[in-house]
Motif scaffolding. Structure first.
Motif, PDB file in Angstrom:
ATOM      1  N   LYS A 170      81.187  68.933   0.095  1.00  0.00           N
ATOM      2  CA  LYS A 170      81.215  67.624   0.748  1.00  0.00           C
ATOM      3  C   LYS A 170      81.840  67.676   2.137  1.00  0.00           C
ATOM      4  O   LYS A 170      81.573  66.825   2.969  1.00  0.00           O
ATOM      5  CB  LYS A 170      81.894  66.578  -0.142  1.00  0.00           C
ATOM      6  CG  LYS A 170      83.331  66.841  -0.501  1.00  0.00           C
ATOM      7  CD  LYS A 170      83.898  65.609  -1.216  1.00  0.00           C
ATOM      8  CE  LYS A 170      85.340  65.850  -1.600  1.00  0.00           C
ATOM      9  NZ  LYS A 170      85.527  66.105  -3.018  1.00  0.00           N
ATOM     10  N   ASP A 171      82.668  68.697   2.439  1.00  0.00           N
ATOM     11  CA  ASP A 171      83.253  68.763   3.782  1.00  0.00           C
ATOM     12  C   ASP A 171      82.525  69.762   4.689  1.00  0.00           C
ATOM     13  O   ASP A 171      83.060  70.193   5.708  1.00  0.00           O
ATOM     14  CB  ASP A 171      84.748  69.106   3.696  1.00  0.00           C
ATOM     15  CG  ASP A 171      85.018  70.290   2.794  1.00  0.00           C
ATOM     16  OD1 ASP A 171      84.046  70.819   2.213  1.00  0.00           O
ATOM     17  OD2 ASP A 171      86.184  70.701   2.653  1.00  0.00           O
TER      18      ASP A 171
ATOM     19  N   GLY B 213      84.340  73.708  -3.122  1.00  0.00           N
ATOM     20  CA  GLY B 213      84.346  74.084  -1.705  1.00  0.00           C
ATOM     21  C   GLY B 213      84.468  75.577  -1.449  1.00  0.00           C
ATOM     22  O   GLY B 213      84.800  75.997  -0.342  1.00  0.00           O
ATOM     23  N   GLN B 214      84.199  76.420  -2.446  1.00  0.00           N
ATOM     24  CA  GLN B 214      84.322  77.866  -2.253  1.00  0.00           C
ATOM     25  C   GLN B 214      83.095  78.444  -1.538  1.00  0.00           C
ATOM     26  O   GLN B 214      83.193  79.477  -0.899  1.00  0.00           O
ATOM     27  CB  GLN B 214      84.497  78.587  -3.589  1.00  0.00           C
ATOM     28  CG  GLN B 214      85.470  77.934  -4.542  1.00  0.00           C
ATOM     29  CD  GLN B 214      86.903  78.076  -4.102  1.00  0.00           C
ATOM     30  OE1 GLN B 214      87.213  78.846  -3.206  1.00  0.00           O
ATOM     31  NE2 GLN B 214      87.798  77.315  -4.716  1.00  0.00           N
TER      32      GLN B 214
ATOM     33  N   ILE C  54      79.334  66.234  -3.969  1.00  0.00           N
ATOM     34  CA  ILE C  54      78.641  67.140  -3.048  1.00  0.00           C
ATOM     35  C   ILE C  54      77.737  66.277  -2.181  1.00  0.00           C
ATOM     36  O   ILE C  54      77.430  65.143  -2.551  1.00  0.00           O
ATOM     37  CB  ILE C  54      77.782  68.206  -3.792  1.00  0.00           C
ATOM     38  CG1 ILE C  54      76.872  67.556  -4.838  1.00  0.00           C
ATOM     39  CG2 ILE C  54      78.657  69.252  -4.433  1.00  0.00           C
ATOM     40  CD1 ILE C  54      76.002  68.547  -5.581  1.00  0.00           C
ATOM     41  N   LYS C  55      77.330  66.796  -1.026  1.00  0.00           N
ATOM     42  CA  LYS C  55      76.409  66.006  -0.216  1.00  0.00           C
ATOM     43  C   LYS C  55      75.017  66.619  -0.277  1.00  0.00           C
ATOM     44  O   LYS C  55      74.861  67.832  -0.432  1.00  0.00           O
ATOM     45  CB  LYS C  55      76.908  65.862   1.214  1.00  0.00           C
ATOM     46  CG  LYS C  55      76.907  67.113   2.037  1.00  0.00           C
ATOM     47  CD  LYS C  55      77.145  66.754   3.499  1.00  0.00           C
ATOM     48  CE  LYS C  55      78.430  67.345   4.015  1.00  0.00           C
ATOM     49  NZ  LYS C  55      78.786  66.987   5.362  1.00  0.00           N
ATOM     50  N   ALA C  56      74.011  65.752  -0.171  1.00  0.00           N
ATOM     51  CA  ALA C  56      72.637  66.211  -0.281  1.00  0.00           C
ATOM     52  C   ALA C  56      71.935  66.023   1.051  1.00  0.00           C
ATOM     53  O   ALA C  56      72.181  65.041   1.760  1.00  0.00           O
ATOM     54  CB  ALA C  56      71.911  65.430  -1.372  1.00  0.00           C
TER      55      ALA C  56
END
Lengths: 499, 330, 169
Positions: free
Chosen positions: B136-137, B201-202, B222-224
Motif C-alpha cells: 500500500k505504500d 510490505g516486504q 494492498i493497492k490495485a
C-alpha cells in the motif's frame, strides 16, 4: 468483550455444541489412526462439513482439527508414531512413559495441558489478534530465516547424546528436505526422474519409518518383547507430584506457543520443539529428558495447542492462511459464500466470534471425551507385540498410501526405517533429523528470498532488528551448548573404551 | 443449522479413490452407473479446488451419480493430468485443470502426455480475472506511473509470485514483456505467503487472481492498479483494465476446463458437457463465483470445440513466451 | 553384530576405533558428499541468485565435515552416550521381512488391490515375530486384514479397490 459474549451465545446453542462434539469425535477417531496426521484428517473429513450452514460447518471443521491433533498425540504416545511434525516431540518422552506403564499419566498430561493452553490461546486470540497479526506482518524473509536458525540450534537440546551427531542429523534432515522441485527455478532435485518425488518426501512416511519401523526392528533384536509395555501399568491418573511437576512447563509452553503460533508456515512446529528445549535447559536433571519425564510431554503439548489457537490469528484478522490446515479452512469459508479477509470480523461477527468461542468449547469437549478413554487406550497396549507390530505396519502403509495414492510414500517408509534403525543403533537420534526436514525448505526459501530482496547483501541479517537479535540469541545458545561438550571430550580423549 | 445429518454425509467421506475399477466396455448410453472421480491437480482449499467443489454438486445432481473430488498434487498439475491421461476412457475419471494445461508443454520438455492428443475437452468452466496489486505504500499510483517507476528503478523493484508455473508467474512474464525489462522475481510457496509479504510490505508488487486479492484490495491493505480482463469486473467496478491503460500485452485470465481421456466415447462427453452447462447456470454457483470476483463461462464456451480452440490458442501463446524467458518446470 | 564393538587392546596401545561412531561418521561423509556432488551438478549460482545447487552443496559439505568429526570421535574413545551400552546382534532376517513387507505393499497395492496385498504384507511382517509359526502368522494377518478393511473401507470409505486390476476387480 462484547464479541466473545456474542460468540459464546452462538457456540453454546445446543445444535452447535452437538456439531462441535461430532467434529472433535470424528477428528479424534481418524487422527488416532497411525499414518494419518491432522492435515490428512481435515482433508479427509472436509466434505462432511459442506452439509451444514456456514457457522456450523466452520465450528465442525475447527473441532475436527483439534480432535485430529489430540488423536495424533495419542498415537505418538502409545505407539511412537507421530502423525505430524509437532507431535514428534511428544513421542520422545511420552512413548517412554508408556513403555514404563505410565501411558495414563502421559495421556492425561497431554489432555490437561492442551486444554489449559487452548483456553489461554483462545483468550489471546480474542484479546490480542490485531497487534499479533501486525507482528506477523513485520516478519520479513530475513527475520524468518533467523527464527528458523534459532529453532534448529535450540533443537540440539532434543538429543540426549552427542551434540555433533545431533547437528549432523539436523543437516541430514535439511538435505532430505531439499529433495523435490526447487520452487525458485523449477528444477527437480534428487528426484531421479520420478515425477512422484517432485513434491518431496512425505513427512508422515519419514516419521513412520524413522520412529515406527526402526523401533519395531529394534524391538525384534531380543526375545523379551512380549508387549510394548515393559513394566506394570501403575495408575491412569496423575499423582500429586506429577501435578506439581507439570505446572510450570505447561505455563511456559503455553506462553511460547501463543507467540510462535502466529508465525506463518512453521510456527507450531517451532513452538513444540523450542518449548521442549527450554524445559530441558531449565531442568535440574536434563539427562533424564528422553527417558520418560512428564515435563517433556507437558511443555510441547501445551505449546502445540496454544499455537494451534493463535495460528488462526493471521486468518481471522488478515485473511491470510498460515499453514495448510488454514488454507483448507479458507476453502471452506469460500464454499460457504464468505470471503475470508481483513473485514470478515466486522462483516460476519457472529461467525468469527462463534468460531473463536467454539474453539474453547471444542477443547473442553475434547478433555471430557478423552479422559475417560485413557483406560481403553492403555488396555490396547497389552495386545501381544507379535500381533501389534504387523497391525502397525498395516495401518501405517494404508495411511501413508491413501493420502496421495503414491507408492513412493510407502517406499519412503521402508527406506527411512532401514536408515533410521542403523543411525539410532550408532547413537544418532531421529528427532533432530525430522525437525531439519520440516524446517529445511523454510530455511532455504527464506535465505534465498532475503538475499534476492537485499540484492545479495548479507548484512540484511544484521541490520534488521528482529533477525539480528534472533541470530545473536542462536549464537549464545551454540556457545553454551558446545562448551561443556568440548570440555567433556578433552577428559575422555585418552580413556580406553570398553563397549 | 438444525438439519439432521443425512446418510449421504457419510458417503461424502469417500474423497479418495483409484481409477474407477472395471467397466471399461460398459454401455455409454447407460452412463453414469458408478461414482465419478473429479481429479483436481492442486491442494484442497485452493482456488481451483474451490471452483471444482462448487460445480461438483450441481453436476452430480444433473448426472444422477455421485462425484468424488480427488486432489492429486504435484509438478504444476502434471502429475494429475498424467494420471487421467492414462486412465480408462469410460468417463469415470475426469480432470479439471486451469491455464497450466496450456503452459505445461513449455515448462516441462519431458511431459509424458500431449494436452491436445491425449484428452478430449468437455468445456470451459470459468475464466478468473487477475489483478496487478502492490504494497500500500508503494510509490506509483497507477499503471502509467508504475511503468516509469519500474524503468527508473529496475534494479530494486521486486515482483512476487506464487512459484514456478503459477498464474502469478505467468502474468509476471507478460508484465516484463510489456515493459521490456527484466525484474527481480521473488518466488513464494503459494499465494498465501506471497500475499502475506505483500501486505507486510516486504515485496513491491505482484499479479494474482481476484480469488486471492479481492478482499485485501477492498480493505485497503494492498493497492490495485488494474484488472487483466477486457471488461471491468463486478467485484471491483472502479478498477481500470490493463487494456484501458494501454498494457495490451497483459491480458490474461486463469481459465479452467474439464478433460477426459482421449478414448472416451463422444456420447459420454456430451453428457458431461450437458451437466457442466446446467451446473454453470445454478444460482448458487453464479453467486459464489461472483464472491470470488469471477463469472461462469458463457454458454457458447461450454462446448468441447470452444474449449479445444482456447487450449490450442493458449499453447501457441505461452510456449514461445516461456521458452524465451528461460523458465523451466524441470 | 558383535563385530561392531571395538576390541580393547592392552594398556600402552592406542585403542581400536569405536565401530558405531566409525560407521555413523562414514555414513554422514558418504551422504554429505553424495548430496554435495549431486548438488554441484545443478546450477549453483551466486549469493544474490542462489541456484538450485547452492544450498545442497553447502549443506552436503557441512554434513561431510560433521561426519569427519564423528569419525574423529571414534578414535578418541567413542560417543559416551552409547559407549557402554550392550548391543544385541542386528536382526537381519526379521528386519528384512519387515522391510520386505512394506515394499510389497508399495509395489502391489495398485495392481492386486487392497485385500490380498494387505493379507500378504501383514503375513510377511508377522513372520518376523519371535516364535510366530506360519499358521499363527496367517491367523494374525487374516484378523488384521479384516480389521483394516472394516476401518478404512467400510467406515472411512477410502475408495481403494479391494481387488486390483490384475485380479479382474
Amino acid at each position: 468483550m462484547d464479541g466473545i459474549l456474542l460468540g459464546l451465545e452462538t457456540a453454546l446453542q445446543p445444535s452447535n455444541i452437538l456439531i462441535c462434539l461430532l467434529g472433535v469425535t470424528l477428528g479424534t477417531a481418524v487422527g488416532v489412526l497411525p499414518g494419518i496426521g491432522p492435515t490428512a484428517t481435515v482433508a479427509l473429513l472436509l466434505p462432511i462439513t459442506f452439509e451444514f450452514d456456514a457457522v456450523a460447518s466452520l465450528i465442525m471443521l475447527a473441532g475436527i482439527y483439534y480432535g485430529a491433533q489430540y488423536g495424533g498425540s495419542t498415537t505418538a504416545i502409545l505407539l511412537n508414531l507421530p502423525g505430524e511434525s509437532s507431535s514428534v516431540v511428544t513421542a520422545l518422552d511420552g512413548h517412554q512413559m508408556a513403555r514404563q506403564g505410565r501411558a495414563g499419566p502421559a495421556l492425561a498430561t497431554a489432555a490437561l495441558g492442551s486444554f489449559f493452553a487452548g483456553t489461554v490461546g483462545t483468550i489471546v486470540l480474542a484479546a490480542f489478534a490485531p497487534p499479533l497479526a501486525q507482528l506477523a506482518l513485520k516478519f520479513g524473509p530475513a527475520d524468518y530465516f533467523a527464527v528458523v536458525v534459532l529453532g534448529l540450534i535450540a533443537s540440539i537440546a532434543l538429543a540426549s547424546g552427542s551434540t555433533v551427531k545431533a547437528l549432523a542429523m539436523i543437516v541430514l534432515g535439511l538435505l532430505l528436505g531439499t529433495i523435490g522441485q526447487d520452487q525458485f527455478t523449477g528444477v527437480p532435485r534428487f528426484t531421479f526422474g520420478v515425477r512422484e518425488l517432485y513434491e518431496g518426501l512425505d513427512f508422515v512416511s519419514l516419521a513412520v519409518g524413522l520412529f515406527g519401523l526402526a523401533e519395531i526392528i529394534r524391538n525384534l533384536e531380543s526375545r523379551h518383547s512380549a508387549s510394548i509395555v515393559t513394566r506394570k501399568v501403575e495408575g491412569l491418573w496423575l499423582k500429586k507430584d506429577d501435578f506439581r511437576r507439570i505446572t510450570k512447563p505447561v505455563l511456559r509452553g503455553t506462553a511460547l506457543g501463543s507467540v510462535l503460533g502466529v508465525l506463518p508456515g512453521g510456527g507450531h512446529v517451532l513452538a513444540s520443539f523450542t518449548s521442549y528445549s527450554v524445559e530441558k535447559n531449565l531442568s535440574k536433571d536434563p539427562k533424564k529428558f528422553g527417558t520418560g519425564v512428564i515435563e517433556g510431554v507437558a511443555a510441547p503439548e501445551s505449546a502445540n495447542n496454544a499455537a494451534a489457537q493463535t495460528s488462526f490469528i493471521p486468518l481471522l484478522s488478515l485473511g491470510l492462511p498460515a499453514h495448510p490446515v488454514m488454507a483448507l479452512l479458507v476453502g471452506a469459508f469460500i464454499i460457504q459464500g464468505i470471503t475470508p479477509g481483513p473485514n470478515v470480523i466486522n462483516d460476519e461477527p457472529e461467525l468469527v466470534w462463534g468460531l473463536i468461542a467454539s474453539m474453547w468449547v471444542g477443547n473442553l469437549l475434547l478433555v471430557m471425551l478423552n479422559l475417560p478413554l485413557i483406560g481403553i487406550w492403555v488396555k490396547m497396549l497389552a495386545v501381544p507385540y507379535e500381533v501389534m507390530f504387523p497391525a502397525i505396519i498395516a495401518f501405517a502403509s494404508i495411511g501413508c498410501y491413501s493420502l496421495n495414492l503414491n507408492a513412493w510414500d510407502v517406499f519412503a517408509i521402508a527406506g527411512a526405517g532401514v536408515v533410521g534403525y542403523f543411525l539410532i543403533r550408532w547413537g544418532c537420534e531421529a528427532a533432530p533429523l525430522l525437525l531439519g526436514f520440516v524446517l529445511g525448505p523454510l530455511l532455504e526459501e527464506n535465505l534465498r528470498r532475503a538475499m534476492i530482496i537485499s540484492r545479495g547483501d548479507p548484512t540484511v541479517f544484521a541490520t534488521r532488528p528482529i533477525s539480528a537479535s534472533l541470530l545473536a540469541l542462536a549464537a549464545v545458545i551454540i556457545v553454551i551448548a558446545v562448551l561443556p561438550s568440548v570440555r567433556r571430550k578433552r577428559e575422555v580423549v585418552f580413556q580406553g573404551e570398553d563397549d | 443449522m438444525h438439519r439432521r445429518i443425512p446418510l449421504a454425509t457419510l458417503a461424502c467421506l469417500s474423497m479418495l479413490t483409484l481409477a474407477a475399477c472395471g467397466g471399461g466396455d460398459a454401455d455409454p448410453a447407460a452412463y453414469p452407473e458408478d461414482d465419478i472421480t473429479l481429479v483436481v491437480p492442486f491442494a484442497a482449499g485452493g482456488p481451483t479446488d474451490t471452483v471444482t467443489r462448487l460445480i461438483a454438486e450441481p453436476m452430480a445432481e444433473e448426472l444422477g451419480a455421485e462425484i468424488i473430488v480427488q486432489n492429486v498434487e504435484g509438478a504444476g498439475g502434471t502429475v494429475a493430468a498424467g494420471q487421467v491421461a492414462e486412465a480408462d476412457g469410460n468417463g469415470y475419471e475426469v480432470l479439471i485443470h486451469h491455464i497450466g494445461m496450456s503452459t505445461a508443454p513449455g515448462l516441462y520438455p519431458d511431459l509424458a502426455y500431449d494436452p491436445l492428443e491425449d484428452f478430449k475437452t468437455v468445456g470451459l468452466v470459468t475464466d478468473v480475472p487477475m489483478t496487478i496489486v502492490a504494497r500500500k505504500d508503494f510509490e506509483p499510483e497507477n499503471l502509467e506511473e508504475l511503468a516509469t517507476y519500474v524503468e527508473e528503478n529496475a534494479d530494486t523493484v521486486t515482483l512476487a509470485n506464487a512459484g514456478v508455473g503459477a498464474a502469478s508467474q505467468l502474468c509476471g512474464l507478460l508484465i516484463e514483456q510489456q515493459l521490456g525489462v527484466d525484474l527481480t522475481e521473488v518466488p513464494y510457496d503459494g499465494t498465501g505467503p506471497a500475499l502475506t509479504d505483500l501486505v507486510g510490505g516486504q515485496v513491491d508488487f505482484m499479479c494474482d487472481q481476484t480469488t486471492n486479492t479481492a478482499a485485501q484490495i477492498q480493505s485497503g491493505d494492498i493497492k490495485a492498479y488494474a484488472v487483466t480482463t477486457p471488461e471491468p469486473i463486478e467485484a471491483l467496478p472502479d478498477l481500470p483494465t490493463t487494456a484501458d491503460e494501454g498494457w495490451t500485452d497483459v491480458e490474461v485470465g486463469v481459465w479452467h476446463g474439464l478433460y477426459v481421456p482421449a478414448e472416451t466415447p463422444d456420447e459420454i462427453v456430451e453428457k458431461l458437457t450437458g451437466a457442466l452447462e446446467v451446473a454453470l447456470q445454478d444460482q448458487n454457483v453464479i453467486d459464489s463465483m461472483a464472491d470470488l470476483g469471477t463469472t461462469p463461462a458463457p454458454a457458447e464456451d461450454v462446448t468441447p470445440d470452444a474449449h479445444t480452440a482456447k487450449l490450442q490458442e493458449q499453447i501457441d501463446l505461452w510456449t514461445p513466451i516461456i521458452e524465451e524467458s528461460g523458465v523451466t518446470g524441470g | 553384530m558383535s563385530t561392531e564393538s571395538g576390541v580393547a587392546h592392552g594398556a600402552g596401545h592406542r585403542p581400536a576405533p569405536f565401530r558405531p561412531d566409525l560407521y555413523a561418521g562414514a555414513a554422514f561423509i558418504v551422504l554429505g558428499l553424495a548430496f554435495a556432488i549431486a548438488g554441484s551438478r545443478y546450477d549453483v549460482g551466486s549469493a544474490l541468485r542462489m541456484g538450485s545447487g547452492y544450498v545442497p552443496l553447502a549443506l552436503g559439505a557441512l554434513l561431510a565435515v560433521l561426519g569427519l568429526l564423528v569419525v574423529a570421535m571414534a578414535f578418541r574413545g567413542g560417543d559416551p552416550a552409547i559407549r557402554d551400552v550392550q548391543r544385541e546382534p542386528v536382526p537381519w532376517r526379521r528386519g528384512g521381512l519387515l522391510v520386505g513387507a512394506v515394499m510389497f505393499f508399495g509395489f502391489f497395492v495398485s495392481g492386486l488391490g487392497l485385500a490380498p496385498t494387505l493379507f500378504v504384507t501383514t503375513f510377511i511382517a508377522a513372520l518376523a515375530g519371535h516364535g510366530t509359526s506360519p499358521l499363527k502368522a496367517a491367523l494374525t494377518s487374516a484378523g488384521i486384514t479384516a480389521l483394516c478393511l472394516v476401518v478404512f473401507v467400510a467406515l472411512l470409505r477410502l475408495r481403494l479397490p479391494l481387488l486390483g486390476e490384475w485380479l479382474g476387480g
